[in-house]
Design an enzyme around this catalytic site. Sequence first.
Site, PDB file in Angstrom:
ATOM      1  N   THR A 101       0.841  -1.200   0.000  1.00  0.00           N
ATOM      2  CA  THR A 101       0.000   0.000   0.000  1.00  0.00           C
ATOM      3  C   THR A 101       0.876   1.250   0.000  1.00  0.00           C
ATOM      4  O   THR A 101       2.070   1.187   0.289  1.00  0.00           O
ATOM      5  CB  THR A 101      -0.890   0.052   1.260  1.00  0.00           C
ATOM      6  OG1 THR A 101      -0.059   0.131   2.428  1.00  0.00           O
ATOM      7  CG2 THR A 101      -1.771  -1.170   1.359  1.00  0.00           C
ATOM      8  N   ASP A 102       0.273   2.384  -0.340  1.00  0.00           N
ATOM      9  CA  ASP A 102       0.973   3.654  -0.209  1.00  0.00           C
ATOM     10  C   ASP A 102       0.107   4.608   0.610  1.00  0.00           C
ATOM     11  O   ASP A 102      -0.938   4.224   1.118  1.00  0.00           O
ATOM     12  CB  ASP A 102       1.322   4.233  -1.583  1.00  0.00           C
ATOM     13  CG  ASP A 102       0.094   4.617  -2.407  1.00  0.00           C
ATOM     14  OD1 ASP A 102      -0.976   4.885  -1.832  1.00  0.00           O
ATOM     15  OD2 ASP A 102       0.209   4.668  -3.638  1.00  0.00           O
ATOM     16  N   GLN A 103       0.568   5.841   0.754  1.00  0.00           N
ATOM     17  CA  GLN A 103      -0.140   6.744   1.667  1.00  0.00           C
ATOM     18  C   GLN A 103      -1.493   7.206   1.131  1.00  0.00           C
ATOM     19  O   GLN A 103      -2.230   7.884   1.831  1.00  0.00           O
ATOM     20  CB  GLN A 103       0.743   7.934   2.029  1.00  0.00           C
ATOM     21  CG  GLN A 103       1.016   8.894   0.898  1.00  0.00           C
ATOM     22  CD  GLN A 103       1.850  10.076   1.390  1.00  0.00           C
ATOM     23  OE1 GLN A 103       2.705   9.934   2.254  1.00  0.00           O
ATOM     24  NE2 GLN A 103       1.595  11.257   0.861  1.00  0.00           N
TER      25      GLN A 103
END
Lengths: 160, 160, 160, 160
Positions: C38-40
């Site tokens: 995942t990313d932000q």
Amino acid sequence: MDGTMSGEPSHGIVSGRGIGDAGGAVNETRIRVRYAETDQMGVVYHSNHFIWFEVGRVELLRQLGFSYKEMETNDDCFIAVVDARCRYKAPVHYDDEVLVRTFLKHVREKVIHFGYELRSAEGGRLLAEGETTHIVADARMKPRKLPEKYMKVFRGAVGK
Amino acid sequence: MDGTMSGEPSHGIVSGRGIGDAGGAVNETRIRVRYAETDQMGVVYHSNHFIWFEVGRVELLRQLGFSYKEMETNDDCFIAVVDARCRYKAPVHYDDEVLVRTFLKHVREKVIHFGYELRSAEGGRLLAEGETTHIVADARMKPRKLPEKYMKVFRGAVGK
Amino acid sequence: MDGTMSGEPSHGIVSGRGIGDAGGAVNETRIRVRYAETDQMGVVYHSNHFIWFEVGRVELLRQLGFSYKEMETNDDCFIAVVDARCRYKAPVHYDDEVLVRTFLKHVREKVIHFGYELRSAEGGRLLAEGETTHIVADARMKPRKLPEKYMKVFRGAVGK
Amino acid sequence: MDGTMSGEPSHGIVSGRGIGDAGGAVNETRIRVRYAETDQMGVVYHSNHFIWFEVGRVELLRQLGFSYKEMETNDDCFIAVVDARCRYKAPVHYDDEVLVRTFLKHVREKVIHFGYELRSAEGGRLLAEGETTHIVADARMKPRKLPEKYMKVFRGAVGK
């Protein structure tokens, strides 16, 4: 500053400042946090710190006059990780500039021990610190001695 | 269920075998090494072990009846890494099946300590072992106590 | 089902359902989204889809009776990517189960063309679709022909 | 060169050279290939090119006077990828310096189209070229219009 290098070290031999004390070589390399390195907590995912340590390691070698690429290709000398540790002190955020400070803690013929500090490039806040231990191996992962040309320089670069 | 699950744990409560001894819960999850996880040394790059530890952690929670996703979403409870360590015992290769064995070492209201073993799924050879320490935090990364519903189960799952 | 395999395919030869129509082999492999992916933005970072495509590719080969590892090691046959594309249809979230559907679009002696669909394992929603084109090369990245034992099977596996 | 920036762009508005022709803004950022980005084929794993494209994208925005971080934080403006493609022209090796050339292909109120070239920093050999298409969205992934302050600059930066 035109055409600067991503991953280029500062090439400054720096002593003191808490690490690499008493004259040891310290490499300082800046990296910019990539979006891909963040996770849904909104901070850098913790395994990336070890990748940055490796960037610092390679740049410390370059600062000492060596190319890790050539160590592998020309000298059949691989630096395989046998122990890696990181203590996380503060979250690191997207687009932050991080100063990776790398130094040699101990060097023996078959074992190399590096230390690291990650600091905010702006303000110097400590973000993380860590260590990695490596054994010297050939391409088949068989332990071997570090060639003398490296040993000589590495010994001189270790902080006393 | 045809189409078995990647990252699905074995759901076996296993004791002994060197870790999680004396009745603690141990999760065993198998992962298949991806090409992207290798490096030019021909083995798994060392930061990936920490990603596998996280897979094991999530599956241990699931085995204990919790979803880490819901811990974050419903209970505003984040498990932030403050210390991570891995000792590498043997190289891991592409397409290998790796058994990730995860267990709880200590649990306090604000700190959780996990232990890990990576073993070859075929033959059981020890590939790596490690630990991570986590603090419990809310979405703003402010430390908080682990809610009692988790504490109760976690305390019971720690090896004595 | 005890001790299921992460990255293990469903081993079902499935036709129709929009891809791999008219009798072509389709591999279905489930993966569980990792936190590290995942990313932000709170969703899976877009480069990971290409890693999942590769997982699907390897499992399709396994379903057809081949090990990509052995293709490299025993037959000096590498499948190097020359073109990769993904169209993102819906965000993918942490801990989701994703069904990777992989099929052969075209096969020639020196070029292989794979197609992919990523679907939500629960509900079947289309998450992404893509293609990759590969040339067959030896360990020195010199183009070569795909050995006949692969060609024979691959040709039969392409959807008409 | 003291304390240079990893991921720092060259800040040069460059036209011609095959891309961004006729006056469009082109960002040139250099990156150094990390060990972690290689795979056992001895070259950079193909999903990393998309991460480098993102580095280039962020630096092109910075060159145009914007911080993507602030676009997200202050303007609730996310640039979500809907299509990504890369054509691989030559293998990229560990420790190579890669020049990421990024430019705007088309801009509409809700869709942005970037183009990329990866070139060897030494010699200029074309390594890869690609495109990504993005929609503008808010934090909940709901499509929205790009604010006028960005539109104005972006329109001027597109090559004619």
